[in-house]
Motif scaffolding. Structure first.
Motif, mmCIF file in Angstrom:
data_model
loop_
_atom_site.group_PDB
_atom_site.id
_atom_site.type_symbol
_atom_site.label_atom_id
_atom_site.label_comp_id
_atom_site.label_asym_id
_atom_site.label_seq_id
_atom_site.Cartn_x
_atom_site.Cartn_y
_atom_site.Cartn_z
ATOM 1 N N LEU A 94 0.849 -1.187 0.000
ATOM 2 C CA LEU A 94 0.000 0.000 0.000
ATOM 3 C C LEU A 94 0.884 1.235 0.000
ATOM 4 C CD1 LEU A 94 -3.238 0.610 2.004
ATOM 5 C CD2 LEU A 94 -1.548 2.410 1.787
ATOM 6 N N VAL A 95 0.546 2.190 -0.852
ATOM 7 C CA VAL A 95 1.281 3.450 -0.942
ATOM 8 C C VAL A 95 0.313 4.603 -0.711
ATOM 9 C CG1 VAL A 95 2.532 5.007 -2.478
ATOM 10 C CG2 VAL A 95 3.012 2.555 -2.551
ATOM 11 N N ALA A 96 0.701 5.546 0.124
ATOM 12 C CA ALA A 96 -0.057 6.781 0.291
ATOM 13 C C ALA A 96 0.807 7.915 -0.260
ATOM 14 C CB ALA A 96 -0.385 7.022 1.761
ATOM 15 N N TYR A 97 0.396 8.474 -1.382
ATOM 16 C CA TYR A 97 1.140 9.561 -2.022
ATOM 17 C C TYR A 97 0.457 10.869 -1.662
ATOM 18 C CZ TYR A 97 3.312 12.400 -5.646
ATOM 19 O OH TYR A 97 3.997 13.381 -6.318
ATOM 20 N N ILE A 98 1.147 11.689 -0.869
ATOM 21 C CA ILE A 98 0.540 12.887 -0.296
ATOM 22 C C ILE A 98 1.027 14.139 -1.027
ATOM 23 C CG2 ILE A 98 0.247 14.234 1.825
ATOM 24 C CD1 ILE A 98 0.875 11.610 3.365
ATOM 25 N N THR A 99 0.084 14.890 -1.590
ATOM 26 C CA THR A 99 0.381 16.173 -2.234
ATOM 27 C C THR A 99 -0.279 17.274 -1.403
ATOM 28 O OG1 THR A 99 -1.606 16.364 -3.609
ATOM 29 C CG2 THR A 99 0.159 14.923 -4.425
ATOM 30 N N LYS B 156 -2.757 18.978 -2.022
ATOM 31 C CA LYS B 156 -4.217 19.009 -2.167
ATOM 32 C C LYS B 156 -4.891 17.645 -2.009
ATOM 33 C CE LYS B 156 -4.393 23.066 -5.192
ATOM 34 N NZ LYS B 156 -4.871 23.594 -6.502
ATOM 35 N N THR B 157 -4.162 16.565 -2.289
ATOM 36 C CA THR B 157 -4.802 15.251 -2.338
ATOM 37 C C THR B 157 -3.894 14.172 -1.764
ATOM 38 O OG1 THR B 157 -5.809 15.959 -4.428
ATOM 39 C CG2 THR B 157 -6.070 13.655 -3.855
ATOM 40 N N ILE B 158 -4.529 13.147 -1.184
ATOM 41 C CA ILE B 158 -3.818 11.922 -0.796
ATOM 42 C C ILE B 158 -4.308 10.822 -1.735
ATOM 43 C CG2 ILE B 158 -3.394 10.230 1.026
ATOM 44 C CD1 ILE B 158 -4.205 12.418 3.042
ATOM 45 N N HIS B 159 -3.386 10.226 -2.476
ATOM 46 C CA HIS B 159 -3.742 9.116 -3.356
ATOM 47 C C HIS B 159 -3.306 7.811 -2.688
ATOM 48 C CE1 HIS B 159 -4.948 11.527 -6.821
ATOM 49 N NE2 HIS B 159 -3.916 12.312 -6.565
ATOM 50 N N LEU B 160 -4.246 6.927 -2.439
ATOM 51 C CA LEU B 160 -3.949 5.615 -1.859
ATOM 52 C C LEU B 160 -3.976 4.572 -2.971
ATOM 53 C CD1 LEU B 160 -6.365 5.831 1.216
ATOM 54 C CD2 LEU B 160 -3.931 6.412 1.161
ATOM 55 N N ALA B 161 -2.914 3.798 -3.095
ATOM 56 C CA ALA B 161 -2.861 2.707 -4.070
ATOM 57 C C ALA B 161 -2.510 1.438 -3.308
ATOM 58 C CB ALA B 161 -1.821 2.992 -5.150
ATOM 59 N N ILE C 22 -7.033 2.440 -6.654
ATOM 60 C CA ILE C 22 -6.528 3.772 -6.315
ATOM 61 C C ILE C 22 -7.669 4.609 -5.745
ATOM 62 C CG2 ILE C 22 -5.468 5.882 -7.196
ATOM 63 C CD1 ILE C 22 -4.081 4.139 -9.311
ATOM 64 N N THR C 23 -7.457 5.144 -4.541
ATOM 65 C CA THR C 23 -8.482 5.903 -3.833
ATOM 66 C C THR C 23 -7.965 7.294 -3.508
ATOM 67 O OG1 THR C 23 -9.196 3.835 -2.779
ATOM 68 C CG2 THR C 23 -10.019 5.901 -1.836
ATOM 69 N N PRO C 24 -8.633 8.352 -3.989
ATOM 70 C CA PRO C 24 -8.208 9.714 -3.640
ATOM 71 C C PRO C 24 -8.930 10.216 -2.390
ATOM 72 C CG PRO C 24 -9.821 9.793 -5.403
ATOM 73 C CD PRO C 24 -9.675 8.345 -5.027
ATOM 74 N N LEU C 25 -8.229 10.966 -1.562
ATOM 75 C CA LEU C 25 -8.811 11.616 -0.389
ATOM 76 C C LEU C 25 -8.430 13.092 -0.425
ATOM 77 C CD1 LEU C 25 -7.945 9.143 2.538
ATOM 78 C CD2 LEU C 25 -10.168 9.441 1.435
ATOM 79 N N GLY D 298 -7.719 18.326 5.250
ATOM 80 C CA GLY D 298 -9.046 17.825 5.573
ATOM 81 C C GLY D 298 -8.980 16.528 6.352
ATOM 82 N N GLN D 299 -7.815 15.845 6.282
ATOM 83 C CA GLN D 299 -7.627 14.611 7.039
ATOM 84 C C GLN D 299 -6.882 14.908 8.339
ATOM 85 O OE1 GLN D 299 -9.247 11.946 5.898
ATOM 86 N NE2 GLN D 299 -9.834 13.305 4.212
#
Length: 236
Positions: free
Chosen positions: A14-19, A21-26, A146-149, A153-154
């Protein structure tokens, strides 16, 4: 053959790519990310397991004519004395429905047959040789969901393997982290360690039970606890 042996092992990821504006979970496999937003809402990824209805449906659709065997019990397994049903497995072999490796569920039957004479010399590979129900591989894939958050906001996110989620639900994980962050000395507390301790206690803070599980060895250990990896990221 020694170079091929690692491909018979399996791993999830599992990878959480944090920008900004967005967190992309793959993620691929039975590994989970639980996030709690600043308004208290809980977000959770879906475990890729044979028992997950959407994963079972996907496998049955991809392997027509094998609906009864593409997801089934391991050969010889039966419900326990108290009626508890054993876990479903992909071709009666693997609980995760997505993973890296696990070549015996991916390589073509023709290729596995060619390797058979060599596999006989290696117990690990021989034990994981061509499964009786392996007819139209590949059955397992490493293709991620792939799930965007939204971010910010988190409030926090937790990445963990099934050694945690076998004992703790997503709600348990979120509430444990949230309640710990609410304490005055939260800065000095190891959030990942607290989750591991609770999971080893069977879902509660039971140090005696945790110690018993940590002391187990061999096959018995596997029956009572899975591998534990957990990472907590706090955004506040």
């Amino acid at each position: 053959m020694k170079k091929l042996l690692p491909s018979f092992a399996g791993a999830v990821g599992l990878v959480a790519y944090i920008t900004p504006k967005t967190i992309h979970l793959a993620h691929a496999g039975d590994v989970r990310c639980v996030a709690q937003s600043t308004d208290g809402q809980i977000h959770s990824t879906m475990d890729h397991q044979a028992e997950t209805p959407s994963e079972a449906a996907r496998l049955r659709k991809e392997h027509p004519g094998e609906e009864d065997t593409v997801v089934c019990l391991r050969k010889g397994e039966e419900p326990s004395a108290d009626g508890q049903q054993p876990p479903l497995r992909v071709i009666g072999l693997l609980m995760p429905s997505r993973s890296f490796g696990d070549a015996h569920s991916k390589w073509s039957v023709e290729w596995q047959e060619k390797l058979k004479p060599i596999l006989e010399f290696f117990p690990t590979a021989k034990r994981l040789g061509i499964a009786p129900l392996c007819k139209t591989p590949p059955y397992i894939t490493a293709h991620p969901d792939i799930t965007p958050l939204p971010h910010p906001g988190q409030r926090f996110l937790v990445i963990s393997t099934d050694g945690i989620t076998d004992s703790l639900s997503s709600e348990d994980i979120a509430s444990t982290v949230s309640s710990t962050l609410a304490t005055e000395d939260s800065q000095n507390k190891n959030l990942a360690g607290i989750l591991a301790r609770k999971a080893l206690g069977g879902g509660k803070f039971d140090d005696e039970e945790a110690g018993r599980r940590l002391a187990l060895e061999g096959r018995e250990r596997r029956e009572w606890r899975d591998d534990i990896t957990v990472l907590v990221v706090v955004f506040e």
